[in-house]
Design a protein around this motif. Structure first.
Motif, PDB file in Angstrom:
ATOM      1  N   LEU A 143      41.260  46.069  48.604  1.00  0.00           N
ATOM      2  CA  LEU A 143      41.358  46.080  47.145  1.00  0.00           C
ATOM      3  C   LEU A 143      41.912  44.754  46.612  1.00  0.00           C
ATOM      4  O   LEU A 143      41.409  44.196  45.645  1.00  0.00           O
ATOM      5  CB  LEU A 143      42.260  47.245  46.704  1.00  0.00           C
ATOM      6  CG  LEU A 143      42.417  47.418  45.198  1.00  0.00           C
ATOM      7  CD1 LEU A 143      41.085  47.735  44.547  1.00  0.00           C
ATOM      8  CD2 LEU A 143      43.433  48.517  44.889  1.00  0.00           C
ATOM      9  N   GLN A 144      42.928  44.263  47.299  1.00  0.00           N
ATOM     10  CA  GLN A 144      43.577  43.041  46.865  1.00  0.00           C
ATOM     11  C   GLN A 144      42.591  41.863  46.790  1.00  0.00           C
ATOM     12  O   GLN A 144      42.585  41.105  45.822  1.00  0.00           O
ATOM     13  CB  GLN A 144      44.700  42.798  47.871  1.00  0.00           C
ATOM     14  CG  GLN A 144      45.256  41.440  48.025  1.00  0.00           C
ATOM     15  CD  GLN A 144      46.251  41.488  49.189  1.00  0.00           C
ATOM     16  OE1 GLN A 144      47.432  41.675  48.972  1.00  0.00           O
ATOM     17  NE2 GLN A 144      45.776  41.368  50.412  1.00  0.00           N
ATOM     18  N   MET A 156      40.130  42.303  43.865  1.00  0.00           N
ATOM     19  CA  MET A 156      40.764  42.045  42.576  1.00  0.00           C
ATOM     20  C   MET A 156      41.029  40.557  42.354  1.00  0.00           C
ATOM     21  O   MET A 156      41.140  40.104  41.227  1.00  0.00           O
ATOM     22  CB  MET A 156      42.085  42.826  42.478  1.00  0.00           C
ATOM     23  CG  MET A 156      41.860  44.306  42.255  1.00  0.00           C
ATOM     24  SD  MET A 156      40.741  44.608  40.862  1.00  0.00           S
ATOM     25  CE  MET A 156      40.746  46.381  40.766  1.00  0.00           C
ATOM     26  N   SER A 157      41.132  39.792  43.433  1.00  0.00           N
ATOM     27  CA  SER A 157      41.436  38.379  43.246  1.00  0.00           C
ATOM     28  C   SER A 157      40.193  37.498  43.376  1.00  0.00           C
ATOM     29  O   SER A 157      40.290  36.276  43.426  1.00  0.00           O
ATOM     30  CB  SER A 157      42.528  37.938  44.222  1.00  0.00           C
ATOM     31  OG  SER A 157      42.092  38.183  45.533  1.00  0.00           O
ATOM     32  N   SER A 192      33.394  37.753  39.834  1.00  0.00           N
ATOM     33  CA  SER A 192      33.223  38.970  40.626  1.00  0.00           C
ATOM     34  C   SER A 192      31.899  38.972  41.377  1.00  0.00           C
ATOM     35  O   SER A 192      30.936  39.631  41.007  1.00  0.00           O
ATOM     36  CB  SER A 192      33.312  40.203  39.716  1.00  0.00           C
ATOM     37  OG  SER A 192      34.601  40.278  39.172  1.00  0.00           O
ATOM     38  N   ARG A 237      34.330  45.232  38.510  1.00  0.00           N
ATOM     39  CA  ARG A 237      35.646  45.673  38.949  1.00  0.00           C
ATOM     40  C   ARG A 237      35.940  47.122  38.617  1.00  0.00           C
ATOM     41  O   ARG A 237      36.690  47.793  39.318  1.00  0.00           O
ATOM     42  CB  ARG A 237      36.704  44.839  38.244  1.00  0.00           C
ATOM     43  CG  ARG A 237      37.278  43.787  39.139  1.00  0.00           C
ATOM     44  CD  ARG A 237      38.015  42.839  38.270  1.00  0.00           C
ATOM     45  NE  ARG A 237      37.611  41.524  38.649  1.00  0.00           N
ATOM     46  CZ  ARG A 237      38.489  40.587  38.968  1.00  0.00           C
ATOM     47  NH1 ARG A 237      39.760  40.853  38.866  1.00  0.00           N
ATOM     48  NH2 ARG A 237      38.062  39.425  39.336  1.00  0.00           N
ATOM     49  N   GLU A 238      35.354  47.570  37.518  1.00  0.00           N
ATOM     50  CA  GLU A 238      35.608  48.954  37.093  1.00  0.00           C
ATOM     51  C   GLU A 238      34.897  49.936  38.021  1.00  0.00           C
ATOM     52  O   GLU A 238      35.204  51.117  38.027  1.00  0.00           O
ATOM     53  CB  GLU A 238      35.119  49.199  35.654  1.00  0.00           C
ATOM     54  CG  GLU A 238      35.892  48.444  34.586  1.00  0.00           C
ATOM     55  CD  GLU A 238      35.581  46.945  34.603  1.00  0.00           C
ATOM     56  OE1 GLU A 238      34.382  46.608  34.600  1.00  0.00           O
ATOM     57  OE2 GLU A 238      36.523  46.128  34.643  1.00  0.00           O
TER      58      GLU A 238
END
Ligand SMILES: [Zn+2]
Ligand SMILES: [Zn+2]
Length: 125
Positions: free
Chosen positions: A37-38, A41-42, A46, A57-58
């Motif tokens: 996940l990390q 998210m970074s 995307s 991301r959603e």
């Protein structure tokens, strides 16, 4: 059920997936690739780090996966089996060993390896 092998790691940060922290749990994106996940998210912009497909991301999906090492009892039984087989291989590797004994041990090792591959589970990456 999907099972993560203890050596399964995120392809971006190369950290093993763990459930101890939400950041290191495996998540799938639209293209089907899985990262922690990390890292997802970074990632800016995307895009999938492997195939460069855009993801939203959603819509990242948390994967519900079991850890392969959840069953410690099985692991130690496996170690006993390996040691037993290694001992038998050592016994038949002498020069006076009749050939059928060698074939016997070899086929037993192959059977064991075959059974083991079946329940290895899917390495998810
Ligand atoms: Zn990562
Ligand atoms: Zn991808």
């Amino acid at each position: 059920m999907l099972i993560v092998h203890p050596s399964s790691t995120c392809d971006v940060c190369l950290d093993p997936y763990t459930w101890a922290t939400a950041a290191n749990t495996p998540h799938a994106i639209a293209c089907g690739h899985v990262f922690c996940l990390q890292c997802l998210m970074s990632t800016h912009p995307s895009l999938c780090p492997l195939c460069r497909k855009a993801f939203s991301r959603e819509r990242i999906k948390k994967l519900h996966i079991d850890r392969h090492n959840a069953n410690d009892a099985m692991e130690s039984e496996e170690t006993l089996q390996v040691n037993g087989l290694l001992q038998r291989i050592a016994l038949v590797s002498g020069e006076e060993t009749p050939e059928e004994n060698v074939i016997d041990v070899v086929s037993e090792v192959n059977r064991w390896l075959g059974a083991r591959n079946e329940d290895q589970g899917l390495v998810c990456n």
